[in-house]
Structures are given as C-alpha cells and as structure tokens.
Design an enzyme around this catalytic site. Structure first.
Site, mmCIF file in Angstrom:
data_model
loop_
_atom_site.group_PDB
_atom_site.id
_atom_site.type_symbol
_atom_site.label_atom_id
_atom_site.label_comp_id
_atom_site.label_asym_id
_atom_site.label_seq_id
_atom_site.Cartn_x
_atom_site.Cartn_y
_atom_site.Cartn_z
ATOM 1 N N ASP A 10 0.876 -1.156 0.000
ATOM 2 C CA ASP A 10 0.000 0.000 0.000
ATOM 3 C C ASP A 10 0.930 1.226 0.000
ATOM 4 O OD1 ASP A 10 -2.317 1.625 0.452
ATOM 5 O OD2 ASP A 10 -1.688 1.770 2.541
ATOM 6 N N ASP A 12 -0.065 5.102 0.797
ATOM 7 C CA ASP A 12 -0.307 6.082 1.866
ATOM 8 C C ASP A 12 -0.306 5.387 3.228
ATOM 9 O OD1 ASP A 12 -0.944 8.532 0.256
ATOM 10 O OD2 ASP A 12 -2.535 7.260 -0.505
HETATM 11 C C1 BG6 Z 1 -5.654 5.885 -0.181
HETATM 12 C C2 BG6 Z 1 -5.766 6.733 1.068
HETATM 13 O O1 BG6 Z 1 -4.350 5.426 -0.335
HETATM 14 O O2 BG6 Z 1 -6.021 6.641 -1.322
HETATM 15 C C3 BG6 Z 1 -7.172 7.317 1.167
HETATM 16 O O3 BG6 Z 1 -5.486 5.936 2.203
HETATM 17 C C4 BG6 Z 1 -7.509 8.094 -0.108
HETATM 18 O O4 BG6 Z 1 -7.254 8.154 2.296
HETATM 19 C C5 BG6 Z 1 -7.348 7.169 -1.309
HETATM 20 O O5 BG6 Z 1 -8.853 8.574 -0.054
HETATM 21 C C6 BG6 Z 1 -7.642 7.876 -2.636
HETATM 22 O O6 BG6 Z 1 -6.635 8.840 -2.851
HETATM 23 P P1 BG6 Z 1 -6.609 9.877 -4.046
HETATM 24 O O7 BG6 Z 1 -5.178 10.344 -4.032
HETATM 25 O O8 BG6 Z 1 -6.968 9.142 -5.298
HETATM 26 O O9 BG6 Z 1 -7.599 10.933 -3.731
HETATM 27 MG MG MG Z 2 -2.767 3.104 3.575
#
Ligand code: BG6
Ligand code: MG
Length: 219
Positions: A10, A12
């Site tokens: 993963d 984030d």
């Molecule tokens: C995930 C995060 O990795 O990505 C979430 O943990 C986030 O919090 C999701 O909403 C979508 O991210 P993005 O960058 O496409 O808005």
């Molecule tokens: Mg995560």
C-alpha cells in the site's frame, strides 16, 4: 505461508505519510459546507477511495447534493491535496523504508504498489521512486475500492504471480480485509497490525526482511 516471490505495498501510510495532507484538504472542503470533520473521521478514510471518502464526510451533511456537485467537491479536494503534495521530496522517504525495499529487492523479490490513490504516480515521483517498482496497481486501474481485493489481484497479475506467492503490506483495516479476500498473506502496520486479521503484525517496516527471508537492511 512464507517463501514469497513478490511484495505488494500500500502507498499512503506504508511507503509515505500523506494523512496530514488528506486531512487539511478535506477539512477545507468540510468547513466550506459547514460540516464537522475531525481526526477520528479522517482515520476512517484510510484506504478508502476519494468518492467513498466524500460519502463518509457527507454523513454529517443535512442537505442533498447532486452527483455533479459531489464530483466538483472531490475535484476541489484533489486540487488542494495536489498542491500540498508538491511539498513532498525524497527527504520524506524514511531511510528505514528505502533500505528495506532495497534489501527485499536484493533478495530477488518483485516489488509492487497496490494503492487506491489516483495520485500514486505523482507521489512516487515526488519521492524519486518513479520507476523503482516492478508494477503499479492504483486508483487509475480499478473499479472497486478496498476492502475489495481488485487492486491487489491486479498488482499480482502485473507481476505475473499468484496471490499465495505475494505478501501484502498495509496500514488500513480495509486493506487487510482486501488482502484476505484476495487470498494473500498480509503484514500490518499500525491500526492494521491490531485488527487481528493480518498474517503478521509488525511494529516496524524493517521487520519485512525477516518475514521475507531477506538479509536485514542497514537503514
Ligand atoms: C488511499 C488513502 O491510499 O487513497 C485514502 O489511504 C484516499 O485516504 C485514497 O482517499 C484515494 O486517494 P486519491 O489520491 O486518489 O484521492
Ligand atoms: Mg494506507
């Protein structure tokens, strides 16, 4: 269990820490709508797609919004978020994470990203990790968000490996649930280590070398 040929990370909360930027961007949007938004609600957004995150935030909203208005809010949040992401640099990549990735790769494992984020490639570029991973499965190639296993199944497919040959590394409970649903072993950090569903509960990222049989990294 064990003898993995690939590791799917993963992004984030595992490779980098973008929580504060997601929080600040969503907070601006929520304040504009006059709805409550706090760290507890923000924690529920981990691993959840952008539109699903907006739905969680709108649980506190009394009015009705059209699909178009929701799209506009999500877009507004993303523009704010991307501005904040520009502050990221290779200095935001922890030496422990980089050394562990290098050790896993040196041990012959294939490395992939499995993230719900549509900003994955931009974030990897900011960290100077563009081109580092053997495969990237992210928010741009999936139709179903975690806890659906699609993002990890596609990452395994991109690597040319069966799920049982891959280890998923996650910080979110929704991500561990996705790994379990896809038939993957998983290693959890933080909240994901405590949920009781992960194959391995880790305290540190560097523990991955032991789990994968790589020579420990020197951070
Ligand atoms: C995930 C995060 O990795 O990505 C979430 O943990 C986030 O919090 C999701 O909403 C979508 O991210 P993005 O960058 O496409 O808005
Ligand atoms: Mg995560």
């Amino acid at each position: 269990m064990g003898s993995y040929q690939g590791v799917i990370f993963d992004l984030d909360g595992v490779i980098c820490f973008t929580d504060k930027y997601h929080y600040a961007a969503w907070k601006t949007v929520a304040d504009k709508l006059g709805i409550e938004f706090n760290e507890t609600i923000n924690n529920r957004l981990r691993g959840v797609s952008r539109m699903d995150s907006l739905e969680i935030i709108l649980e506190k909203y009394d009015g009705e919004l059209t699909a178009q208005e929701k799209e506009a809010l999500a877009e507004e949040k993303n523009e704010l978020y991307k501005k904040l992401l520009e502050r990221m640099s290779p200095a935001d990549l922890s030496p422990e994470v980089k050394a562990t990735l290098d050790a896993l790769r040196a041990a012959g494992l294939q490395l992939a990203i499995g993230s719900s984020s549509k900003n994955t490639k931009f974030i990897l570029q900011r960290l100077e990790l563009g081109g580092y991973f053997d495969a990237i499965s992210d928010g741009t190639n999936i139709t179903r968000s975690k806890p659906d296993p699609q993002v990890f199944l596609m990452a395994a497919e991109f690597l040319g490996l069966q799920p049982e040959k891959c280890l998923v590394v996650e910080d979110a409970q929704a991500g561990i649930a996705a790994a379990v649903a896809g038939g993957f072993d998983s290693a959890g950090l933080g909240e994901a280590a405590q949920c009781g569903q992960a194959t391995y509960a880790m305290k540190t990222f560097a523990e991955l070398t032991g789990i994968c049989g790589a020579i420990p990294a020197k951070a």
